[in-house]
Motif scaffolding. Sequence first.
Motif, PDB file in Angstrom:
ATOM      1  N   TRP A   1      -6.580   9.122   0.483  1.00  0.00           N
ATOM      2  CA  TRP A   1      -7.675   9.561   1.339  1.00  0.00           C
ATOM      3  C   TRP A   1      -7.882  11.059   1.110  1.00  0.00           C
ATOM      4  N   SER A   2      -9.092  11.442   0.748  1.00  0.00           N
ATOM      5  CA  SER A   2      -9.452  12.841   0.530  1.00  0.00           C
ATOM      6  C   SER A   2      -8.491  13.480  -0.485  1.00  0.00           C
ATOM      7  N   PHE A   3      -7.692  14.468  -0.105  1.00  0.00           N
ATOM      8  CA  PHE A   3      -6.724  15.053  -1.029  1.00  0.00           C
ATOM      9  C   PHE A   3      -5.859  13.987  -1.685  1.00  0.00           C
ATOM     10  N   GLY A   4      -5.523  12.946  -0.939  1.00  0.00           N
ATOM     11  CA  GLY A   4      -4.712  11.875  -1.504  1.00  0.00           C
ATOM     12  C   GLY A   4      -5.391  11.157  -2.650  1.00  0.00           C
TER      13      GLY A   4
ATOM     14  N   PRO B   1       3.384   1.862 -12.736  1.00  0.00           N
ATOM     15  CA  PRO B   1       2.944   0.463 -12.812  1.00  0.00           C
ATOM     16  C   PRO B   1       2.315   0.002 -11.498  1.00  0.00           C
ATOM     17  N   ILE B   2       1.052   0.360 -11.320  1.00  0.00           N
ATOM     18  CA  ILE B   2       0.350   0.003 -10.092  1.00  0.00           C
ATOM     19  C   ILE B   2      -0.616  -1.140 -10.364  1.00  0.00           C
ATOM     20  N   SER B   3      -0.950  -1.874  -9.293  1.00  0.00           N
ATOM     21  CA  SER B   3      -1.933  -2.950  -9.403  1.00  0.00           C
ATOM     22  C   SER B   3      -3.352  -2.434  -9.273  1.00  0.00           C
ATOM     23  N   GLY B   4      -3.519  -1.231  -8.727  1.00  0.00           N
ATOM     24  CA  GLY B   4      -4.829  -0.640  -8.576  1.00  0.00           C
ATOM     25  C   GLY B   4      -4.765   0.561  -7.658  1.00  0.00           C
ATOM     26  N   ALA B   5      -5.916   1.197  -7.464  1.00  0.00           N
ATOM     27  CA  ALA B   5      -5.994   2.351  -6.569  1.00  0.00           C
ATOM     28  C   ALA B   5      -7.279   2.274  -5.771  1.00  0.00           C
ATOM     29  N   ILE B   6      -7.185   2.647  -4.500  1.00  0.00           N
ATOM     30  CA  ILE B   6      -8.326   2.690  -3.592  1.00  0.00           C
ATOM     31  C   ILE B   6      -8.487   4.127  -3.122  1.00  0.00           C
ATOM     32  N   LEU B   7      -9.692   4.656  -3.265  1.00  0.00           N
ATOM     33  CA  LEU B   7      -9.984   6.043  -2.911  1.00  0.00           C
ATOM     34  C   LEU B   7     -10.896   6.073  -1.695  1.00  0.00           C
ATOM     35  N   LEU B   8     -10.464   6.750  -0.643  1.00  0.00           N
ATOM     36  CA  LEU B   8     -11.279   6.926   0.557  1.00  0.00           C
ATOM     37  C   LEU B   8     -11.809   8.357   0.580  1.00  0.00           C
ATOM     38  N   SER B   9     -13.122   8.520   0.568  1.00  0.00           N
ATOM     39  CA  SER B   9     -13.751   9.849   0.625  1.00  0.00           C
ATOM     40  C   SER B   9     -13.240  10.771  -0.480  1.00  0.00           C
ATOM     41  N   PRO B  10     -13.356  10.390  -1.748  1.00  0.00           N
ATOM     42  CA  PRO B  10     -12.856  11.279  -2.805  1.00  0.00           C
ATOM     43  C   PRO B  10     -13.715  12.533  -2.930  1.00  0.00           C
ATOM     44  N   PRO B  11     -13.121  13.737  -2.816  1.00  0.00           N
ATOM     45  CA  PRO B  11     -13.905  14.959  -2.978  1.00  0.00           C
ATOM     46  C   PRO B  11     -14.068  15.386  -4.437  1.00  0.00           C
ATOM     47  N   LEU B  12     -13.165  14.922  -5.298  1.00  0.00           N
ATOM     48  CA  LEU B  12     -13.152  15.316  -6.709  1.00  0.00           C
ATOM     49  C   LEU B  12     -13.143  16.832  -6.866  1.00  0.00           C
ATOM     50  N   HIS B  13     -12.276  17.487  -6.095  1.00  0.00           N
ATOM     51  CA  HIS B  13     -12.097  18.928  -6.218  1.00  0.00           C
ATOM     52  C   HIS B  13     -11.013  19.283  -7.226  1.00  0.00           C
ATOM     53  N   ARG B  14      -9.894  18.584  -7.156  1.00  0.00           N
ATOM     54  CA  ARG B  14      -8.742  18.911  -7.999  1.00  0.00           C
ATOM     55  C   ARG B  14      -8.601  17.981  -9.198  1.00  0.00           C
TER      56      ARG B  14
ATOM     57  N   LEU C   1       0.847  -1.189   0.000  1.00  0.00           N
ATOM     58  CA  LEU C   1       0.000   0.000   0.000  1.00  0.00           C
ATOM     59  C   LEU C   1       0.884   1.242   0.000  1.00  0.00           C
ATOM     60  N   VAL C   2       0.752   2.056  -1.024  1.00  0.00           N
ATOM     61  CA  VAL C   2       1.442   3.346  -1.097  1.00  0.00           C
ATOM     62  C   VAL C   2       0.409   4.391  -0.724  1.00  0.00           C
ATOM     63  N   THR C   3       0.500   4.927   0.488  1.00  0.00           N
ATOM     64  CA  THR C   3      -0.563   5.763   1.020  1.00  0.00           C
ATOM     65  C   THR C   3      -0.337   7.236   0.687  1.00  0.00           C
ATOM     66  N   LEU C   4      -1.433   7.919   0.409  1.00  0.00           N
ATOM     67  CA  LEU C   4      -1.432   9.337   0.062  1.00  0.00           C
ATOM     68  C   LEU C   4      -2.409  10.035   0.999  1.00  0.00           C
ATOM     69  N   HIS C   5      -1.891  10.897   1.851  1.00  0.00           N
ATOM     70  CA  HIS C   5      -2.660  11.404   2.988  1.00  0.00           C
ATOM     71  C   HIS C   5      -3.614  12.544   2.616  1.00  0.00           C
ATOM     72  N   PRO C   6      -4.524  12.883   3.553  1.00  0.00           N
ATOM     73  CA  PRO C   6      -5.453  13.996   3.328  1.00  0.00           C
ATOM     74  C   PRO C   6      -4.725  15.347   3.235  1.00  0.00           C
ATOM     75  N   LEU C   7      -5.513  16.390   2.993  1.00  0.00           N
ATOM     76  CA  LEU C   7      -5.014  17.731   2.711  1.00  0.00           C
ATOM     77  C   LEU C   7      -4.133  18.257   3.842  1.00  0.00           C
ATOM     78  N   PRO C   8      -2.860  18.542   3.560  1.00  0.00           N
ATOM     79  CA  PRO C   8      -1.976  18.994   4.639  1.00  0.00           C
ATOM     80  C   PRO C   8      -2.352  20.359   5.203  1.00  0.00           C
ATOM     81  N   THR C   9      -2.965  21.213   4.413  1.00  0.00           N
ATOM     82  CA  THR C   9      -3.365  22.526   4.919  1.00  0.00           C
ATOM     83  C   THR C   9      -4.596  22.441   5.815  1.00  0.00           C
ATOM     84  N   ALA C  10      -5.197  21.244   5.910  1.00  0.00           N
ATOM     85  CA  ALA C  10      -6.327  21.027   6.816  1.00  0.00           C
ATOM     86  C   ALA C  10      -5.989  19.968   7.861  1.00  0.00           C
ATOM     87  N   GLY C  11      -4.690  19.737   8.081  1.00  0.00           N
ATOM     88  CA  GLY C  11      -4.263  18.823   9.126  1.00  0.00           C
ATOM     89  C   GLY C  11      -3.941  17.418   8.675  1.00  0.00           C
TER      90      GLY C  11
END
Length: 272
Positions: free
Chosen positions: A148-151, A163-176, A66-76
């Motif tokens: 997750w979110s921004f991630g 070359p990824i096997s897939g992606a999992i999105l937690l709470s996607p805001p679809l802002h950017r 799992l290569v994790t991508l965290h929520p928005l850093p400007t919101a904590g």
Amino acid sequence: MTHSDQIKTDSAHSDAVNAGVAPGTPIRGGIELPALREEIELHTGDGLTLVGELALPVGRPPVATLVTLHPLPTAGGFMDSHILRKAAARLPALADLAVLRFNTRGTSSPRGTSDGSFGEGIGEQADVAAAMAFVAERGLPNPWLLGWSFGTELAIKYGLEHPISGAILLSPPLHRASSAELGAWAGSGTPLIALIPEFDDYLRPAEAAERFAVAPDARLINVEGGKHLWVGEKQTARVLAEIVDAVNPAASPLSEVWPGTVHNPTATTTGS
């Protein structure tokens, strides 16, 4: 010596890694199960150093990453945002997964502060590339992006570059992430799974169905009672269970108590 060989030789340290978690202990909250944990650095193409941690199963190589991508850093948001921290604390032992967490540019956590400043989801393209270069260098298998979110925006925008096997999105805001970037996943052959909370602050199931129509292959999982931050053990357990069901279903269902031994490494993975 290969990194997998190093993992095996490090199994001699498993007693120390296992210390403090008694068999029968409920798996909840901030419990940290056995894993080999290494502080790492990532180096971006534009000259920045990002800080992070790699958690590996004890005594055996992982079956997926799992290569994790965290929520928005400007919101904590940061690498220790609770779902990502709990994934690293539990899933190496319970599901044979490697978990890579890191702070994107300009983000701080107890691990330290990554170089640079927040890039509005644009500069972070190089951060994702640095993480994937690390995965390749270490020979970590079957990488899945876990955003997750921004991630999730980073996963959608840049995941197909690697070359990824897939992606999992937690709470996607679809802002950017644009419709064109999301639509690029259609027919890609790369699994895209999105967990949509019933009571999300930004994108709820009905709207998500409309927005994801450009990527009809995407699997949307509507989570009854879910909220954007996935607070509470019930929501945490649901998220981790969905992750494992996607990445290594042979490890499902996840145990609710610590059995005292790591997961039997006979699992298989899914994804391309």
